[in-house]
Each structure stands twice: as structure tokens, then as C-alpha cells.
Design a protein around this motif. Structure first.
Motif, PDB file in Angstrom:
ATOM      1  N   ALA A 255       0.823  -1.209   0.000  1.00 17.52           N
ATOM      2  CA  ALA A 255       0.000   0.000   0.000  1.00 17.52           C
ATOM      3  C   ALA A 255       0.858   1.261   0.000  1.00 17.52           C
ATOM      4  O   ALA A 255       0.444   2.309  -0.523  1.00 17.52           O
ATOM      5  CB  ALA A 255      -0.932  -0.010   1.205  1.00 17.52           C
ATOM      6  N   MET A 256       2.061   1.180   0.594  1.00 21.62           N
ATOM      7  CA  MET A 256       2.987   2.316   0.605  1.00 21.62           C
ATOM      8  C   MET A 256       3.801   2.424  -0.676  1.00 21.62           C
ATOM      9  O   MET A 256       4.428   3.455  -0.940  1.00 21.62           O
ATOM     10  CB  MET A 256       3.939   2.175   1.801  1.00 21.62           C
ATOM     11  CG  MET A 256       3.269   2.280   3.151  1.00 21.62           C
ATOM     12  SD  MET A 256       4.365   1.735   4.513  1.00 21.62           S
ATOM     13  CE  MET A 256       5.696   2.938   4.392  1.00 21.62           C
ATOM     14  N   THR A 257       3.824   1.364  -1.463  1.00 24.88           N
ATOM     15  CA  THR A 257       4.692   1.313  -2.644  1.00 24.88           C
ATOM     16  C   THR A 257       4.431   2.427  -3.664  1.00 24.88           C
ATOM     17  O   THR A 257       5.382   2.922  -4.283  1.00 24.88           O
ATOM     18  CB  THR A 257       4.599  -0.076  -3.303  1.00 24.88           C
ATOM     19  OG1 THR A 257       5.057  -1.062  -2.381  1.00 24.88           O
ATOM     20  CG2 THR A 257       5.439  -0.155  -4.568  1.00 24.88           C
ATOM     21  N   PRO A 258       3.166   2.860  -3.897  1.00 26.08           N
ATOM     22  CA  PRO A 258       2.977   3.974  -4.845  1.00 26.08           C
ATOM     23  C   PRO A 258       3.801   5.214  -4.505  1.00 26.08           C
ATOM     24  O   PRO A 258       4.323   5.881  -5.407  1.00 26.08           O
ATOM     25  CB  PRO A 258       1.469   4.254  -4.748  1.00 26.08           C
ATOM     26  CG  PRO A 258       0.870   2.929  -4.419  1.00 26.08           C
ATOM     27  CD  PRO A 258       1.869   2.285  -3.479  1.00 26.08           C
ATOM     28  N   ILE A 259       3.943   5.509  -3.198  1.00 26.57           N
ATOM     29  CA  ILE A 259       4.766   6.662  -2.801  1.00 26.57           C
ATOM     30  C   ILE A 259       6.217   6.412  -3.197  1.00 26.57           C
ATOM     31  O   ILE A 259       6.899   7.300  -3.741  1.00 26.57           O
ATOM     32  CB  ILE A 259       4.661   6.911  -1.286  1.00 26.57           C
ATOM     33  CG1 ILE A 259       3.210   7.198  -0.897  1.00 26.57           C
ATOM     34  CG2 ILE A 259       5.582   8.045  -0.852  1.00 26.57           C
ATOM     35  CD1 ILE A 259       2.975   7.276   0.599  1.00 26.57           C
ATOM     36  N   ALA A 260       6.708   5.190  -2.941  1.00 29.17           N
ATOM     37  CA  ALA A 260       8.088   4.849  -3.294  1.00 29.17           C
ATOM     38  C   ALA A 260       8.290   4.906  -4.809  1.00 29.17           C
ATOM     39  O   ALA A 260       9.359   5.335  -5.283  1.00 29.17           O
ATOM     40  CB  ALA A 260       8.441   3.464  -2.762  1.00 29.17           C
TER      41      ALA A 260
END
Length: 345
Positions: A130-135
Motif C-alpha cells: 500500500a505504501m509502494t505507490p509513494i516509493a
């Protein structure tokens, strides 16, 4: 995956009363656990595979949703164990809340705050995806920027035990992993996967066998230090911070990196024999890691509780371990064949 199977069966069998010898694994011989390698390789594959797709953000969010549903199905499947698990060992099972306050227990699981034994790893994985889009957005601007943000957030979490008032809880996922610290073990490998770093590293290890031997020597030193069971520094609080699992502490991180590098070097050495049956079986486990991990949880719970009830002690431990590996290997081979049929269609 093999290490995880061995560790999880031993831990579960101990929770039902076993107190004897265990098959040694790297987890028992060092300062990190197989979970770190699981997270790192998952991140690497996201960088190498998902980020090359036309819509990577959509792909990773879809995968996060799939993992959430898989974990929910596992939760439904293993929750009845709460009625069989020894309340005195609830530090392991972490299921007694489902008996005492079932509504609260279910809600805490659904909101990724708590999980029964072994399900917290998949909770962590869901949040990391879920955090991967920011990365991804950071990495598109600059891979160095993405790496710096990840390391900075990890470093900030390492200061948590020293700057926060005593007694303030660590913001963990489930019971034992802080997503803001563990994200580093996912996103740095993701960035490496974008650059397919395994290719030059494998080439390096094939040319320099001494490097693999050196890594093995360092792992042996770490095993000796771990076996002595003395603090690495005089202050116990600092020692615990350095080796902290929840915060993926510096020593924990260093050992996991060392172990992963050794695995890569050993793989380079083993290249001429990789078509042999043992390696092909291990490869099938790796290709189907989600199916293997998910299937292992109910299998291990059932075997440990069933064999434990018969009081077979060490023979039961060895038989249960063997059955776990054989059954989960069968799941991996079934998954391979299923994938092959889908491609053929």
C-alpha cells in the motif's frame, strides 16, 4: 521458505509443550530471522517485475488487495485454534482475545493492528504494498531520493527507544514489526530490483569464490557471538535497540544483509548443479512463495496440535517437520502445474 517452514513448525510445536532439540537454522544462529529475507526478496521482485508493467501502481495496489483477502481467509481458517490453544502460551498464539473479546479481536485483525501467530507477516506485506505507490513516485524522480527517504525513516525509528518517554509503545504492525522501520528492508531491495542488481552480483561471486567463503566466515562469527548470548555493548538497552526485531535494528539489518549476500554467493557457486532435483524443488517453493506461506500456516497448526496431543516428543517433532516440508512442497508443485495449465490455455 524452507527456513520459515522449519522455524514455524518448531515454534508451534514448542507452544504445545515440546522442550527438546531443534533442527538448527540461520534464524537460530544469528541476529535476524527469515522474515527479513522474505520481505527483501518480495521487494526485489516488485522492483524487477511490477515496476516494468504499464501501470505499476495499479498492479501493486491490486496485489495488496489480493494479499489482504488471502490473509483474511487464513484468519477465518485458523481462528478456531483459539479454542484449543493454551492461554498460558498466548504470547505465541496471540488468539485469546478472540475467546475473551471476539468482536474486538476481529476488528483489530481487520484494521491490521493484531494478528494470530504468523499472520502478521502478511499484514506487514499488505501495508508495504500500500505504501509502494509513494516509493514509485519518489523513485521516478530519483532512485537516490527514494533510497534516502527510506533510510531516513528507518533511522528515525531506531531513535524511538531513546527519544520517546519510557513506556510509550512502538507503533507495530500486528505484534512485532514496525512498518516504518521494516519498509527499508522492502524498498531498498525494490530499488535494487529496478536495476537488476542480482546480475552483476552473481557474476562477481562466480569470479571471486573467496568472497562467499568470507561471508560464511562472518556468519560463523555471528553464530558464535549469538551463542555466547552476551550483550554486544555493556548497556543492555542499547544492545536491545541494536538487535531489535520490531525496529529492524542495525545489527539485525547487518546480519540479514550478510545472510542474503551469502545466499546469493552460494547460488552463484551452485549454478552448475541447479537442474538437480533438490534445487528444482527449492525453486518451486520460491516461485510460489505466497501459496507456500499461506498453506503452511494451517498445515503447521494442524500437525503441531495433532502430534502434540499424542505426546510423541522428539519423534513427533521430526515427523511433523518432515510432513510439513513434504506437504508444502506438494503445494508448490501443484501451483507450478496450475500455472503451466493456465499458460497452455
Amino acid at each position: 521458505m524452507l527456513t520459515i517452514l522449519l522455524n514455524h513448525f518448531a515454534m508451534t510445536y514448542r507452544a504445545v509443550g515440546y522442550q527438546g532439540w531443534e533442527i538448527p537454522t540461520p534464524t537460530q544462529l544469528g541476529y535476524s530471522s527469515a522474515a527479513s529475507i522474505f520481505v527483501a526478496l518480495s521487494g526485489y521482485m516488485v522492483g524487477m517485475v511490477y515496476l516494468r508493467r504499464e501501470r505499476p501502481i495499479r498492479a501493486v495496489l491490486k496485489r495488496a488487495g489480493q494479499l489482504y483477502l488471502v490473509n483474511l481467509a487464513l484468519f477465518v481458517l485458523v481462528s478456531p485454534v483459539a479454542l484449543l490453544a493454551d492461554p498460558a502460551k498466548d504470547r505465541f498464539w496471540y488468539m485469546h482475545i478472540l475467546v475473551e473479546r471476539p468482536v474486538e479481536g476481529v476488528l483489530r485483525f481487520l484494521t491490521l493492528r493484531d494478528a494470530p501467530a504468523f499472520l502478521d507477516v502478511l499484514q506487514l506485506y499488505v501495508l508495504l504494498l500500500a505504501m509502494t505507490p509513494i516509493a514509485i513516485l519518489l523513485a521516478r524522480r530519483s532512485r537516490w531520493l527514494a533510497a534516502g527517504c527510506s533510510l531516513g525513516l528507518w533511522a528515525a525509528m531506531q531513535l524511538w527507544p531513546f527519544v520517546m518517554p519510557q513506556g510509550v509503545p512502538v507503533p507495530n504492525i500486528g505484534r512485532g514489526m514496525n512498518v516504518f522501520a521494516w519498509q527499508m528492508a522492502f524498498f531498498l531491495p525494490m530499488i535494487a530490483g529496478m536495476g537488476r542488481w542480482h546480475e552483476p552480483l552473481l557474476a562477481f561471486f562466480r569470479r571471486h569464490g573467496w568472497a562467499v567463503a568470507a561471508l560464511l566466515g562472518l556468519l560463523v562469527v555471528a553464530a558464535i557471538l549469538r551463542g555466547i548470548d552476551r550483550p554486544l555493548v555493556p548497556d543492555w538497552r542499547t544492545h536491545l535497540a541494536l538487535t531489535n526485531r520490531a525496529l529492524h535494528g542495525p545489527v539485525w539489518t547487518a546480519h540479514a544483509t550478510l545472510l542474503l549476500a551469502f545466499y546469493l554467493g552460494a547460488l552463484a557457486w551452485a549454478t552448475p548443479w541447479l537442474q538437480a532435483l533438490p534445487f528444482r524443488l527449492l525453486a518451486s517453493m520460491g516461485r510460489n512463495s505466497l501459496n507456500v506461506y499461506a498453506a503452511s500456516i494451517p498445515v503447521i497448526f494442524a500437525l503441531a496440535l495433532g502430534i502434540g496431543a499424542m505426546r510423541l516428543d522428539r519423534p513427533g517433532y521430526l515427523a511433523g517437520t518432515l510432513l510439513t516440508v513434504v506437504l508444502i512442497q506438494a503445494v508448490a508443485l501443484w501451483s507450478d502445474r496450475r500455472r503451466a495449465r493456465r499458460k497452455a490455455e
